[in-house]
Design a protein around this motif. Sequence first.
Motif, mmCIF file in Angstrom:
data_model
loop_
_atom_site.group_PDB
_atom_site.id
_atom_site.type_symbol
_atom_site.label_atom_id
_atom_site.label_comp_id
_atom_site.label_asym_id
_atom_site.label_seq_id
_atom_site.Cartn_x
_atom_site.Cartn_y
_atom_site.Cartn_z
ATOM 1 N N TRP A 72 0.796 -1.278 -0.001
ATOM 2 C CA TRP A 72 0.107 -0.046 0.003
ATOM 3 C C TRP A 72 0.693 1.402 0.088
ATOM 4 N N CYS A 73 2.194 1.381 0.221
ATOM 5 C CA CYS A 73 2.830 2.443 0.383
ATOM 6 C C CYS A 73 3.431 2.809 -0.954
ATOM 7 N N GLY A 74 2.887 3.979 -1.369
ATOM 8 C CA GLY A 74 3.297 4.728 -2.540
ATOM 9 C C GLY A 74 4.846 5.094 -2.868
ATOM 10 N N TYR A 75 5.385 5.278 -1.623
ATOM 11 C CA TYR A 75 6.846 5.561 -1.785
ATOM 12 C C TYR A 75 7.587 4.357 -2.224
ATOM 13 N N LEU A 76 7.307 3.219 -1.529
ATOM 14 C CA LEU A 76 7.985 1.974 -1.866
ATOM 15 C C LEU A 76 7.879 1.341 -3.204
ATOM 16 N N LYS A 77 6.563 1.602 -3.546
ATOM 17 C CA LYS A 77 6.406 1.340 -5.034
ATOM 18 C C LYS A 77 7.022 2.054 -6.113
ATOM 19 N N SER A 78 7.212 3.449 -5.667
ATOM 20 C CA SER A 78 8.099 4.347 -6.718
ATOM 21 C C SER A 78 9.459 3.927 -6.707
ATOM 22 N N VAL A 79 9.981 3.593 -5.568
ATOM 23 C CA VAL A 79 11.368 3.163 -5.408
ATOM 24 C C VAL A 79 11.548 1.863 -6.212
ATOM 25 N N ARG A 80 10.561 0.805 -6.083
ATOM 26 C CA ARG A 80 10.825 -0.276 -6.682
ATOM 27 C C ARG A 80 10.665 -0.150 -8.253
ATOM 28 N N ASP A 81 9.599 0.884 -8.743
ATOM 29 C CA ASP A 81 9.656 0.983 -10.194
ATOM 30 C C ASP A 81 10.432 2.162 -10.638
ATOM 31 N N GLY A 82 11.257 2.764 -9.718
ATOM 32 C CA GLY A 82 12.155 3.799 -10.397
ATOM 33 C C GLY A 82 11.488 5.188 -10.822
ATOM 34 N N THR A 83 10.371 5.657 -10.034
ATOM 35 C CA THR A 83 9.435 6.576 -10.325
ATOM 36 C C THR A 83 9.780 7.489 -9.223
ATOM 37 N N SER A 84 9.221 8.871 -9.420
ATOM 38 C CA SER A 84 9.078 9.866 -8.492
ATOM 39 C C SER A 84 8.119 9.733 -7.686
ATOM 40 N N TYR A 85 8.127 10.382 -6.487
ATOM 41 C CA TYR A 85 7.114 10.379 -5.773
ATOM 42 C C TYR A 85 6.918 11.511 -4.639
ATOM 43 N N ASP A 86 5.753 12.044 -4.515
ATOM 44 C CA ASP A 86 5.453 13.237 -3.544
ATOM 45 C C ASP A 86 4.678 12.720 -2.505
ATOM 46 N N HIS A 87 5.475 13.393 -1.350
ATOM 47 C CA HIS A 87 4.512 13.134 -0.042
ATOM 48 C C HIS A 87 3.456 14.031 0.442
ATOM 49 N N THR A 88 3.569 15.031 -0.170
ATOM 50 C CA THR A 88 2.527 16.320 0.137
ATOM 51 C C THR A 88 1.091 15.751 0.341
ATOM 52 N N SER A 89 0.715 14.900 -0.560
ATOM 53 C CA SER A 89 -0.806 14.408 -0.423
ATOM 54 C C SER A 89 -1.092 13.697 0.823
ATOM 55 N N HIS A 90 -0.246 13.059 1.385
ATOM 56 C CA HIS A 90 -0.666 12.363 2.448
ATOM 57 C C HIS A 90 0.175 12.863 4.018
ATOM 58 N N ALA A 91 1.106 13.412 3.885
ATOM 59 C CA ALA A 91 1.880 13.948 4.972
ATOM 60 C C ALA A 91 1.067 14.782 5.882
ATOM 61 N N MET A 92 1.371 14.730 6.992
ATOM 62 C CA MET A 92 0.928 15.825 7.994
ATOM 63 C C MET A 92 2.042 16.713 8.663
ATOM 64 N N PRO A 93 1.595 17.816 9.010
ATOM 65 C CA PRO A 93 2.730 18.653 9.716
ATOM 66 C C PRO A 93 3.391 18.042 10.754
ATOM 67 N N ARG A 94 4.760 17.950 10.720
ATOM 68 C CA ARG A 94 5.452 17.361 11.878
ATOM 69 C C ARG A 94 5.176 17.844 13.355
ATOM 70 N N PRO A 95 5.089 19.298 13.482
ATOM 71 C CA PRO A 95 4.412 19.590 14.850
ATOM 72 C C PRO A 95 3.149 19.022 15.353
ATOM 73 N N VAL A 96 2.311 18.452 14.453
ATOM 74 C CA VAL A 96 1.030 18.136 14.657
ATOM 75 C C VAL A 96 1.486 16.535 15.447
ATOM 76 N N LEU A 97 2.185 15.983 14.403
ATOM 77 C CA LEU A 97 2.437 14.573 14.534
ATOM 78 C C LEU A 97 3.178 14.351 15.922
ATOM 79 N N ASP A 98 4.349 15.454 16.181
ATOM 80 C CA ASP A 98 5.075 15.572 17.418
ATOM 81 C C ASP A 98 4.130 15.512 18.673
ATOM 82 N N ALA A 99 3.051 16.205 18.548
ATOM 83 C CA ALA A 99 2.057 16.335 19.465
ATOM 84 C C ALA A 99 1.169 15.213 19.805
ATOM 85 N N ILE A 100 1.128 14.258 18.743
ATOM 86 C CA ILE A 100 0.237 13.098 18.931
ATOM 87 C C ILE A 100 1.187 11.993 18.961
ATOM 88 N N LYS A 101 2.162 12.119 19.080
ATOM 89 C CA LYS A 101 3.074 10.974 19.105
ATOM 90 C C LYS A 101 3.061 10.116 20.416
#
Length: 224
Positions: A82-111
């Motif tokens: 299900w991970c698009g990044y790992l699939k892109s590494v396998r296929d040798g294509t580019s990948y953009d994290h922007t669509s699913h990433a959450m701001p790190r300050p938010v993630l640090d707060a909920i860690k």
Amino acid sequence: MKRGLETIKREHGRKKLSDGKTIGGKNRLSGRNIIRLQMTFASTIRKCKHDLNLLFERSWAIFWHKYSTNNDPHHDYCSIDWCGYLKSVRDGTSYDHTSHAMPRPVLDAIKPVFESLCSRESLARVVNASSQNANESFHSLVWLMSPKHKASSGTTFEIACCLAIIIFNEGYFAIGDVFNAMCGYRGYYTDQAMIHFDNSRLHTESKENNRKKRKKNWSRVASK
């Protein structure tokens, strides 16, 4: 998880995080994202409930997948299924994290929520379809008599708690002693009903234990 995330969001309120924004809002810890995280975590438990190590990795994959950026990816625990990044590494294509990433300050707060629920000790409780809440059986008895979604007085809730303690520790038949103390007698059919409830509970518990044993044995055979 939903309750923990909502608690974090409520505690932070309108306070600014390190990026100068509040914890809630679009593409942050919104109600929709809380539900998504909760559903993803529940799905992970269902899919990996027979393997503690895999469950640990996939649970933390939820957090680190969101934490990843184009400059700093963290996909060690992700699955290529299900991970698009790992699939892109396998296929040798580019990948953009922007669509699913959450701001790190938010993630640090909920860690801390993830650290609590996704520790090996906590996840060990849900292996083979158990519960992370050791008091779930007791709570279910309380809510059966005093439902969460219906308003009830403090007296009603206290009675529900007392009856739940009796049932949880001694079984339904022990409630007959309460009737005897209150009314001066306990009827034959009341006793028969309580015996029936106790037998039904034991039968259900026995079936559940047998189901878990069969699944455990099957997983052992499948792993050989």
